[in-house]
Enzyme design. Structure first.
Site, PDB file in Angstrom:
ATOM      1  N   SER A 285       0.848  -1.185   0.000  1.00  0.00           N
ATOM      2  CA  SER A 285       0.000   0.000   0.000  1.00  0.00           C
ATOM      3  C   SER A 285       0.877   1.227   0.000  1.00  0.00           C
ATOM      4  CB  SER A 285      -0.932   0.009   1.188  1.00  0.00           C
ATOM      5  OG  SER A 285      -0.196   0.261   2.348  1.00  0.00           O
TER       6      SER A 285
ATOM      7  N   GLY B  84      -0.483  -5.339  17.748  1.00  0.00           N
ATOM      8  CA  GLY B  84       0.880  -5.535  17.265  1.00  0.00           C
ATOM      9  C   GLY B  84       1.128  -4.992  15.876  1.00  0.00           C
ATOM     10  N   SER B  85       0.130  -4.322  15.282  1.00  0.00           N
ATOM     11  CA  SER B  85       0.391  -3.789  13.944  1.00  0.00           C
ATOM     12  C   SER B  85       1.271  -2.550  14.078  1.00  0.00           C
ATOM     13  CB  SER B  85      -0.911  -3.468  13.230  1.00  0.00           C
ATOM     14  OG  SER B  85      -1.622  -2.484  13.929  1.00  0.00           O
TER      15      SER B  85
ATOM     16  N   HIS C 242      -2.876   7.175  -4.325  1.00  0.00           N
ATOM     17  CA  HIS C 242      -2.893   6.078  -3.358  1.00  0.00           C
ATOM     18  C   HIS C 242      -3.153   4.774  -4.090  1.00  0.00           C
ATOM     19  CE1 HIS C 242      -5.782   3.369  -1.137  1.00  0.00           C
ATOM     20  NE2 HIS C 242      -4.712   3.278  -0.386  1.00  0.00           N
TER      21      HIS C 242
ATOM     22  N   ARG D  95      -4.061  -6.257  -1.942  1.00  0.00           N
ATOM     23  CA  ARG D  95      -3.920  -7.131  -0.771  1.00  0.00           C
ATOM     24  C   ARG D  95      -4.603  -8.480  -0.968  1.00  0.00           C
ATOM     25  NH1 ARG D  95      -7.432  -3.078  -0.288  1.00  0.00           N
ATOM     26  NH2 ARG D  95      -9.558  -3.624   0.223  1.00  0.00           N
TER      27      ARG D  95
ATOM     28  N   ASN E 257      -3.345   0.269  -3.202  1.00  0.00           N
ATOM     29  CA  ASN E 257      -3.258  -0.811  -2.226  1.00  0.00           C
ATOM     30  C   ASN E 257      -3.725  -2.082  -2.904  1.00  0.00           C
ATOM     31  OD1 ASN E 257      -5.512  -2.045   0.172  1.00  0.00           O
ATOM     32  ND2 ASN E 257      -3.308  -2.269   0.359  1.00  0.00           N
TER      33      ASN E 257
END
Lengths: 348, 348
Positions: free
Chosen positions: A138, A305-306, A152, A156, A154
């Site tokens: 991204s 935890g990201s 932009h 995934r 992204n």
């Protein structure tokens, strides 16, 4: 036969070396592992996102030669990690980030709830666990010059293993443009390049994903879209894994030809302090969309935890909010607002 | 007797005239109506929020004499309206807004869902309708000088009528401080003034609402509080309507003495461009909290017909996001971060 094997291995080593030099950093899953499992879709997708990151970073660096990408690799203690490439305060770009992340582990309660709310039936096991793997590339590119639009993209891939062992998978992604001022020629170029990438797979895709993009990047409380769109899709799981992957690959290859010509065309345009200020106000709207509505940002903020710095890299370096700002009628500022309120078809 | 009645009416007219001159604009429910129903809590609360708005605006104008408040009154087509007072680009304040709103109508599905999710049992009638009334005064003051902290307060009252005709009501509110740099003396003054206002009602209130404030203004994804706190409470519906109202009144009266002395003390402090930049980065965090977590902002964005410009007035004029910014150890920037990560007790 031994000689043939040795030759094969040598070729493989060469290919590995080529990728190693090409990528911005070693892939999260390890190059050797990816090459070993090269037939699996997860590996092919990880190679594609690594390739895309490298290609875009190189293209950006070529138009802003004074600036350098800071490359950070990070690990997620719950599983996986990523590579963030960020260029800050260059001559052409104010802030440009291209991130790769490959994370896996157990889906958080909150993330599962959010997915179910958009129609996924996720059957968790008795202990509530839902193993998942999410990977993507991204990027948000904020240029300095108000005549160069923000871009932009992204792409995934998601896999979730349900309690009975069945795997749900889907792809999502898109590429979209956010200009401060409208330039119709640029808008047409951008959309046309995306349409060509889509049309190779199915002529129905571009119109559908163009509309999806206009609907998705909608700042509801403003009644405005974030930008002039592009393509957007999510939960894509048909006709087949292979075909969707091929489509995503075409979209990824279209990023550089979509955007870089527009950057080159305008990066030396003259601009006034008033034009710069209007850009700052539009950046404020960008922040509003990303923090209030963007699904990816929300998912990131909810995933324990990201890496927050990588998720919020999408925010511009600077932004501005003025109370009750309204551009004068028939101004160039009013012109772009009109398009953000009523999206246009740029190619037919 | 007729003479006595006339004298009474005259007195009332005088009182009305006095309020009219004092308030920033005519109250949403009309001054005559409020005076007629002066014994009802809704009316008393509306008068209190009008009074608070006027008092704060006057105090701010007194320290920034070059600037003027723009006063906008607005109506909400679904019911109610408000008064926004905003000062932009003054000598002392970059952006200061004090809003009053009094809105009523039917609760939106989404807003009801959000309330239920925090434990309210709202029994809607068969057609799903939930008549509500919400009123409050809210304010965010962003000064120019990085040595003058940002201050926020909000005091509000809510009523919802359930299907069986019973009325749920509650008060919420708080006052909190967001400095760019830590000044312990200011922190103590601010908290002490709030504590005194609370202690008049019950010595248990301050410690409880101080902690609530630290917990509420938490930017979870950063592991930081928005500022050095103050007090915060919500869903307050005991011991009685009258007692809670009295408490809210004391809090409202404490706003000016809490904050204005700090503004006066620092508004002429010298500062460096680096200090201004750190302020801008902290403003970025302010935006993150408000758009991602703040309950009032979320409720506003979800309520159809609400006035977006008044809700988002809380955002600073300018903000900044730098990738991976970390202040050096033992710097004044690291000092405030430490307090935002580990809140302190300022008064005992």
């Amino acid at each position: 036969r031994r000689a043939a094997m040795a030759a094969g291995e040598e070729e493989e080593d060469e290919e590995e070396e080529r990728l190693r030099r090409r990528f911005m950093a070693p892939p999260v899953s390890g190059l050797r592992e990816l090459r070993r499992r090269r037939r699996e879709l997860r590996s092919r997708m990880e190679l594609l996102i690594m390739e895309t990151q490298a290609e875009v970073c190189r293209a950006l660096a070529a138009v802003d030669p004074g600036a350098a990408f800071a490359v950070d690799t990070w690990e997620r203690k719950e599983g996986g990690g990523g590579i963030s490439c960020v260029l800050q305060d260059g001559d052409v770009f104010e802030k440009a980030g291209v991130n790769v992340s490959v994370v896996f582990g157990q889906l958080s309660e909150e993330a599962a709830r959010q997915m179910r709310s958009r129609g996924k039936t996720l059957k968790a096991s008795a202990d509530g666990k839902l193993p998942f793997c999410a990977m993507g590339v991204s990027s948000v590119i904020h240029p300095k010059n108000p005549h160069v639009p923000t871009m932009h993209f992204n792409y995934r891939y998601f896999e979730i293993e349900e309690a009975d062992g069945t795997k749900q998978w889907w792809f999502g992604g898109g590429t979209d443009l956010t200009p401060t001022y409208l330039n119709e020629e640029d808008a047409v170029h951008f959309h046309k390049t995306l349409k060509e990438a889509c049309d190779k797979h199915d002529p129905k895709l571009y119109p559908k994903y163009k509309k999806w993009c206009d609907d998705y990047f909608f700042i509801k409380h403003r009644g405005e879209r974030r930008g002039i769109g592009g393509i957007f899709f999510d939960d894509l799981d048909s006709p087949s894994k292979e075909e969707v992957f091929q489509f995503v690959q075409s979209c990824a290859k279209a990023i550089v030809p979509c955007y870089i010509p527009i950057v080159k065309k305008h990066c030396h345009d003259a601009f006034t302090p008033e034009e710069k200020q209007w850009q700052q106000l539009r950046r404020g709207r960008y922040v509003e969309f990303n923090l209030v509505y963007d699904r990816g940002t929300k998912f990131g903020l909810l995933t324990p935890g990201s890496r927050i710095e990588s998720i919020l890299m999408s925010l511009p370096l600077t932004a501005r909010w003025e109370y009750m700002h309204t551009p004068p009628e028939s101004s160039r500022e009013a012109e772009i607002l009109e398009v953000l309120r009523n999206p246009k078809d740029w190619v037919h």
